[in-house]
Write a protein that holds these residues in place. Structure first.
Motif, short mmCIF file in Angstrom:
data_model
loop_
_atom_site.label_atom_id
_atom_site.label_comp_id
_atom_site.label_asym_id
_atom_site.label_seq_id
_atom_site.Cartn_x
_atom_site.Cartn_y
_atom_site.Cartn_z
N PHE A 217 -0.56 12.53 8.88
CA PHE A 217 -2.00 12.78 8.97
C PHE A 217 -2.42 13.38 10.30
N THR A 218 -3.55 14.08 10.27
CA THR A 218 -4.13 14.65 11.47
C THR A 218 -4.50 13.51 12.43
N PRO A 219 -4.09 13.61 13.70
CA PRO A 219 -4.43 12.54 14.65
C PRO A 219 -5.94 12.32 14.68
N GLY A 220 -6.35 11.08 14.65
CA GLY A 220 -7.77 10.75 14.68
C GLY A 220 -8.42 10.75 13.31
N ARG A 221 -7.70 11.19 12.30
CA ARG A 221 -8.26 11.23 10.94
C ARG A 221 -7.38 10.43 9.98
N ALA A 222 -6.97 9.27 10.44
CA ALA A 222 -6.14 8.41 9.60
C ALA A 222 -6.45 6.97 9.93
N ALA A 223 -6.27 6.13 8.95
CA ALA A 223 -6.57 4.71 9.16
C ALA A 223 -5.56 3.85 8.43
N GLU A 224 -5.38 2.64 8.96
CA GLU A 224 -4.66 1.65 8.19
C GLU A 224 -5.71 0.80 7.49
N ILE A 225 -5.33 0.28 6.33
CA ILE A 225 -6.24 -0.55 5.55
C ILE A 225 -5.70 -1.97 5.63
N VAL A 226 -6.56 -2.86 6.11
CA VAL A 226 -6.11 -4.23 6.39
C VAL A 226 -6.84 -5.19 5.47
N LEU A 227 -6.06 -6.04 4.82
CA LEU A 227 -6.63 -7.01 3.87
C LEU A 227 -6.85 -8.34 4.57
N GLU A 228 -8.09 -8.86 4.42
CA GLU A 228 -8.39 -10.19 4.93
C GLU A 228 -7.88 -11.19 3.89
N ARG A 229 -7.17 -12.21 4.35
CA ARG A 229 -6.66 -13.19 3.39
C ARG A 229 -7.07 -14.58 3.83
N ALA A 230 -7.52 -15.35 2.83
CA ALA A 230 -7.92 -16.73 3.13
C ALA A 230 -6.69 -17.51 3.57
N GLY A 231 -6.78 -18.11 4.74
CA GLY A 231 -5.70 -18.97 5.21
C GLY A 231 -4.44 -18.24 5.61
N ALA A 232 -4.52 -16.95 5.87
CA ALA A 232 -3.33 -16.23 6.31
C ALA A 232 -3.75 -15.07 7.21
N GLY B 238 -10.55 -6.34 -6.42
CA GLY B 238 -11.19 -7.50 -5.82
C GLY B 238 -10.78 -7.76 -4.38
N GLY B 239 -10.19 -6.77 -3.72
CA GLY B 239 -9.75 -6.98 -2.35
C GLY B 239 -10.88 -6.72 -1.35
N VAL B 240 -10.88 -7.44 -0.24
CA VAL B 240 -11.83 -7.19 0.85
C VAL B 240 -11.03 -6.68 2.03
N VAL B 241 -11.31 -5.44 2.44
CA VAL B 241 -10.46 -4.82 3.45
C VAL B 241 -11.26 -4.21 4.59
N GLU B 242 -10.54 -3.91 5.64
CA GLU B 242 -11.11 -3.19 6.77
C GLU B 242 -10.29 -1.94 7.01
N PHE B 243 -10.96 -0.86 7.43
CA PHE B 243 -10.26 0.37 7.79
C PHE B 243 -10.22 0.46 9.31
N ARG B 244 -9.02 0.60 9.85
CA ARG B 244 -8.89 0.70 11.31
C ARG B 244 -8.18 1.99 11.66
N ARG B 245 -8.78 2.74 12.59
CA ARG B 245 -8.18 4.03 12.94
C ARG B 245 -6.77 3.82 13.49
N ARG B 246 -5.85 4.63 13.00
CA ARG B 246 -4.47 4.50 13.43
C ARG B 246 -3.74 5.79 13.10
N ALA B 247 -2.80 6.19 13.94
CA ALA B 247 -2.08 7.44 13.70
C ALA B 247 -0.90 7.21 12.77
N PHE B 248 -0.73 8.12 11.82
CA PHE B 248 0.46 8.11 10.96
C PHE B 248 1.01 9.52 10.87
N ASP B 249 2.32 9.56 10.65
CA ASP B 249 3.05 10.82 10.69
C ASP B 249 2.45 11.98 9.91
#
Lengths: 681, 337
Positions: A520-535, A507-518
């Motif tokens: 993963f191939t540069p440009g082919r990785a994302a962080e997943i960000v959760l939208e939270r009511a009131g936070a 039941g989570g609502v999230v966004e994927f944002r491109r971001r480099a991580f150790d």
């Protein structure tokens, strides 16, 4: 603890087969390991729990047998024939550090003839696995295995200066033990020293210099109490475990210090001759008193659930050596025997009664009333995440929480602080608490490839361990987020789809944002960000295509993608099940739109523009991306074409062609405005 | 008076029906079938039509019965016609037949780890008795891992060589990977008042050299009940319920005295499994000192606790000879459960 049945029979006659003896001991607390014959004798190996040092000698086991079989117990009363010369004329004893040795006693036997032990003694020792040495040393071992009190015999002629000094070892002091190895001591250990230096490592082992030899004539017999922690520090620190250290770590009967000394002196005199000097030379005072305990007879049933008659309670306790202070019935005051320092409270007496009476008397069909229980949100979250991934064909893995430095050299998505270390290592080289499950899972996946398993698509649900830095604020200095991680063969979209599947079910609502991580191939990785009511939005996951460098390190072949999600942050909230949204009864209308946009435009922006068009919130059922293509000649350089499938449906009626036309126009306008998207032909 | 008697109508209808069904059953190809259809069920001059015309000649009082007979025969002939058509259609489809033993389209399903399955099985059984599953941190302080469990500073269980201690700065409290999930029970008792029924579960850590029966990381499931008047008979009843549900059938439970710092009396419990007693775990009445340490009044409530090593029962349950296999994560192993 190995028992010789011949030896045991000296103290009690149980008059039953060995199997029955073993069974009764097993059911009263002395676990049976094995039984085997030794000549005419039988050896029984029993497991003695750490609270029962009294059973680390034959007499203690005999006492249990006497109570279990309701037979009398015979304990010898040793009376060495003493000469007129006092022992104090031959030796002086001083305790420098009473905390390591509360009590030390020494006896002296002069004019002994060292030689082999008689057959009865040698055989009993052999039955319990001790090789006979000579009559003096054998007696000290025999008495230790009789009453549990370790003894040591010195060649008095080798004790320099006629003095025994008990003290802490000096840091770096060296000592040569009976095994003729040299040990370097620390101040956590204690020694028995003569006027010049250590002659024994207190409670652990005697010294080579002063050991009983064929030409020994004068024997100094030590019987003492040593502090368990000091003995343990020496035995562990020097890896020098002995029957003596084992007993001192558990605390023998304090009253046995004196008994054992007399018993051994009398036996040495009997077997090796000589004269026992009068009395002992003693220092310090016995540590450890006897507990006085009140027992309410009714308490036994309150704990066990079945009654034990008052008379039977008293019979059991008396047989075990407890002494009733005065006549009583419902409430009695008992004094514990010196060898049972583990019994100090009423509940301990209840246990004594229970184990002798036998737990088989407790029924196993007492009904228990039911009670409602709810599955916790965390539990449901873990199960839902697992169900999604199992349905997608992944196998659940379990990897080690503690990993090697090489694994933890990879940056964690969850912290910038280094991993915490543990000692000892969990397995060789693995001493870092992991901050991500991904390296472990990649390794497991690589293992599957190496062994030719059908696939290596794995997931795991486990914790990571993150240092909170200085932000503990009274709580734990570590945060332990619950993670679900997955590794699958396939490009970025494969892992992303699985991550979306898990998050969607939770039941989570999230966004994927491109971001480099150790990893993963540069440009082919994302962080997943959760939208939270009131936070503030928070990172709840990472996903990416595993880089070539990492693939080759784990023996994998690309494309492989992976994701890691914070289940603790995605936890299903509330206990109410989802409420039904009834499927619409009305037909759907399908429209495909072909947009031309800038090459760098993100799909997420297009999707957002479509959804924000007026009317989309009620009529737009689903958006699909049908096709993406680029063609500089037909579309122009730096452009791409997106074919978007749209399904419209209303909950309240059939969508008219006017309505769908208006919605398409609104969507085209919205995309044109926010994404500079141009509708193509 | 009618011109046709009911008896002669009945006879005609029966005969027609018998002849029609017989002809349809033996029709060998579409032409024969069509011929039979026209003869019996033809819309213009079929024999069924002919019989129908006779209805008009019947006495008024006999007509309902005659109509019923007619409809019955018509239904039977229609059904026989349908059956014959289907039979001939099937025969002509023989050419398009497939090898029905060819492999189905493969799909891959995943597998839950056998350790997880075992834990869930125990959780589900205990839930029927109202035991709630709880979880807690794996990195613990000395209070929760030792002191509150009546494991004093001198106890050998606290030896650095017997635990995974974390490196901590000088002057800060020692931390370690928990050596039992009883730590969670302490944490729950500190936060809640009795009555209490919980199952704590998860990973625990003890420095053992890995071999076929030991692994330095393993899983425990521990149950705890604290209520007024709880007894060892209740403990035995709960364990028997667990044993019977887990193993199936009517399983007996046996207690042997043992020693644990946090229970008094302490027992090992065995279950009858495959005709012999198998050691399952430790149990006992919660030591009054433990109840007092978490602020409960031992005069008011009592409790019992038990613990199971998950790897051991899972190994036995699934016939796994080497518990290290649980951590090799070989898909050929995992997909068997």
């Amino acid at each position: 603890m190995i028992i010789s049945t011949t030896w045991l029979a000296e103290y009690v006659r149980w008059e039953a087969p060995v199997e029955e003896l073993v069974r009764r001991l097993l059911m009263s607390g002395l676990n049976h390991e094995a039984t085997w014959p030794v000549g005419a004798d039988t050896a029984i190996d029993i497991e003695v729990t750490s609270n029962r040092p009294d059973c680390l000698g034959h007499v203690g086991v005999a006492r249990e047998v006497a109570v279990l079989f309701d037979r009398p117990l015979h304990i010898p009363a040793p009376r060495p024939l003493e000469a007129n010369v006092p022992a104090a004329a031959a030796i002086a004893v001083e305790i420098v550090d009473p905390d390591v040795c509360p009590r030390y006693t020494a006896r002296v036997i002069r004019g002994v003839r060292v030689g082999p032990s008689p057959a009865w003694l040698a055989e009993r020792l052999r039955t319990i696995g001790i090789e006979p040495v000579n009559n003096v040393v054998d007696v000290t071992n025999y008495v230790m295995m009789e009453c549990g009190q370790p003894l040591h015999a010195f060649d008095l002629a080798k004790v320099r200066g006629g003095r025994i000094i008990v003290r802490r070892a000096r840091e770096g002091e060296t000592f040569r033990a009976i095994n003729h190895k040299d040990y370097s001591l620390t101040s956590g250990m204690a020694v028995i020293a003569d006027a010049e230096g250590p002659v024994a490592l207190a409670g652990v082992m005697g010294g080579a210099e002063s050991e009983i030899a064929a030409d020994t004539v004068e024997v100094l017999l030590e019987s003492a109490q040593f502090a368990p922690l000091v003995v343990r520090a020496a035995a562990r620190g020097l890896v020098l475990m002995s029957a003596s250290s084992y007993r001192f770590e558990r605390g023998p009967d304090p009253a046995a210090v004196e008994w054992a000394s007399r018993r051994a002196a009398a036996l040495i005199q009997e077997l090796a001759g000589g004269e026992v000097l009068a009395g002992g030379v003693e220092a310090g005072a016995i540590a450890g008193g006897r507990a006085t305990i009140d027992l309410r007879a009714a308490r036994v049933e309150e704990v066990l659930g079945v009654p034990v008659a008052v008379g039977r309670q008293a019979e059991i306790l008396t047989g075990l050596g407890f002494v009733k202070e005065a006549a009583c019935s419902e409430r009695c005051r008992w004094q514990a025997p010196s060898w049972r320092r583990d019994v100090t409270r009423e509940i301990d007496l209840v246990e004594e009664i229970a184990r002798i009476e036998g737990y088989d008397s407790i029924p196993e069909d007492r009904p228990i009333h039911a009670k409602p229980v709810e599955q916790s949100a965390r539990e449901r979250t873990i199960r839902v995440a697992g169900e999604v991934l199992v349905a997608a064909g992944l196998c659940e893995a379990m990897t080690r929480s503690v990993v090697s430095e090489a694994f933890e050299a990879t940056a964690s998505p969850w912290t910038t602080l280094p991993p915490r270390r543990v000692a000892p290592a969990l397995v060789r080289g693995a001493d870092r608490l992991r901050r991500s499950l991904l390296p472990s899972l990649l390794e497991a996946s690589g293992h599957n490839r190496a062994v030719g398993a059908p696939h290596g698509d794995l997931f795991e649900v486990a914790r990571a361990y993150l240092d909170r830095g200085g932000n503990a604020a009274g709580g734990s200095p570590l945060e332990e987020p619950l993670l679900v991680s997955l590794v699958v063969g396939g490009p970025y979209a494969k892992a992303k789809g699985l991550a979306e599947g898990v998050i969607g079910r939770l039941g989570g609502v999230v966004e994927f944002r491109r971001r480099a991580f150790d990893l993963f191939t540069p440009g082919r990785a994302a962080e997943i960000v959760l939208e939270r009511a009131g936070a503030e939005p928070v990172r709840v996951g990472v996903v990416g295509e595993v880089s070539d460098r990492v693939l080759s390190r784990f023996g994998l072949e690309g494309p492989v993608s992976a994701a890691e999600l914070r289940l603790d942050l995605l936890e299903i909230s509330g206990s109410q099940p989802r409420k039904l949204v009834p499927p619409s009864e009305f037909p759907a209308v399908q429209r495909d739109l072909n947009f031309v946009v800038d090459q760098g435009l993100l799909w997420a922006d297009v999707e957002r523009a479509i959804r924000s068009a007026p009317g989309a919130d009620t009529l737009l059922e689903e958006i699909t991306l049908e096709q993406v293509w680029e063609d500089a000649q037909r579309l122009g350089a730096g452009k791409k074409s997106l074919v978007v499938g749209l399904r419209f449906r209303s909950q309240t009626g059939t969508i008219s062609s006017d309505e769908s036309k208006r919605l398409v126009e609104a969507i085209v306008a919205s995309c044109g405005h926010s994404c500079k998207a141009i509708l193509r032909g | 008076m009618g011109t046709v008697s009911l008896e002669s109508f009945r006879a005609d209808v029966e005969r027609l029906r018998a002849e029609a069904v017989a002809a349809l059953v033996v029709a060998g190809d579409d032409a024969e079938l069509e011929q039979a259809r026209i003869e019996f069920a033809g819309a213009k001059s079929g024999r069924l039509k002919g019989i129908q015309k006779l209805l008009g000649g019947l006495d008024g009082a006999d007509r309902p019965e005659a109509g019923r007979l007619f409809n019955e025969a018509k239904g039977a002939i229609t059904a026989a016609l349908d059956a014959a058509q289907a039979r001939l259609a099937g025969a002509s489809a023989e050419a398009a037949a497939i090898d029905v033993t060819l492999p189905g389209l493969p799909f891959r399903h995943g597998h839950v780890h056998p350790i997880t399955q075992t834990i869930r099985r125990v959780q589900e059984i205990m839930a029927r008795l109202g035991f709630e599953s709880v979880d807690g941190p794996e990195v613990e302080d000395q209070w929760h891992n030792f002191e509150a469990l009546a494991i004093g500073a001198e106890h050998p269980a606290r030896d650095p060589l017997d635990n995974f201690y974390l490196a901590v700065a000088q002057g800060t409290d020692p931390l370690l990977l928990r050596s039992q999930t009883s730590t969670v029970q302490i944490r729950v008792m500190e936060q809640r008042k009795p009555p209490l029924r919980i199952v704590s579960l998860g990973r625990v850590y003890r420095p053992d050299t890995a071999d076929a029966t030991h692994y330095p990381m393993f899983h425990q499931v521990e149950g705890l009940l604290v209520e007024p008047g709880a007894t060892m008979a209740d403990l035995k009843g709960v364990l028997r319920f667990l044993a019977s549900s887990f193993l199936g059938g009517d399983v007996h439970v046996r207690f042997r005295p043992s020693f644990f710092p946090f229970t008094e009396p302490s027992v090992e419990f065995d279950m009858e499994w495959g005709g012999r007693w198998v050691e399952m775990g430790g149990a006992g009445m919660v030591d009054p000192a433990v109840l007092a340490a978490v602020g409960y009044d031992p005069a008011e409530v009592s409790g019992f606790a038990f613990g199971l090593g998950v790897e051991r029962i899972a190994a036995r349950r699934y016939g796994v000879a080497d518990i290290r296999d649980f951590y090799r994560n070989d898909v050929r192993f995992l997909q068997q459960f």
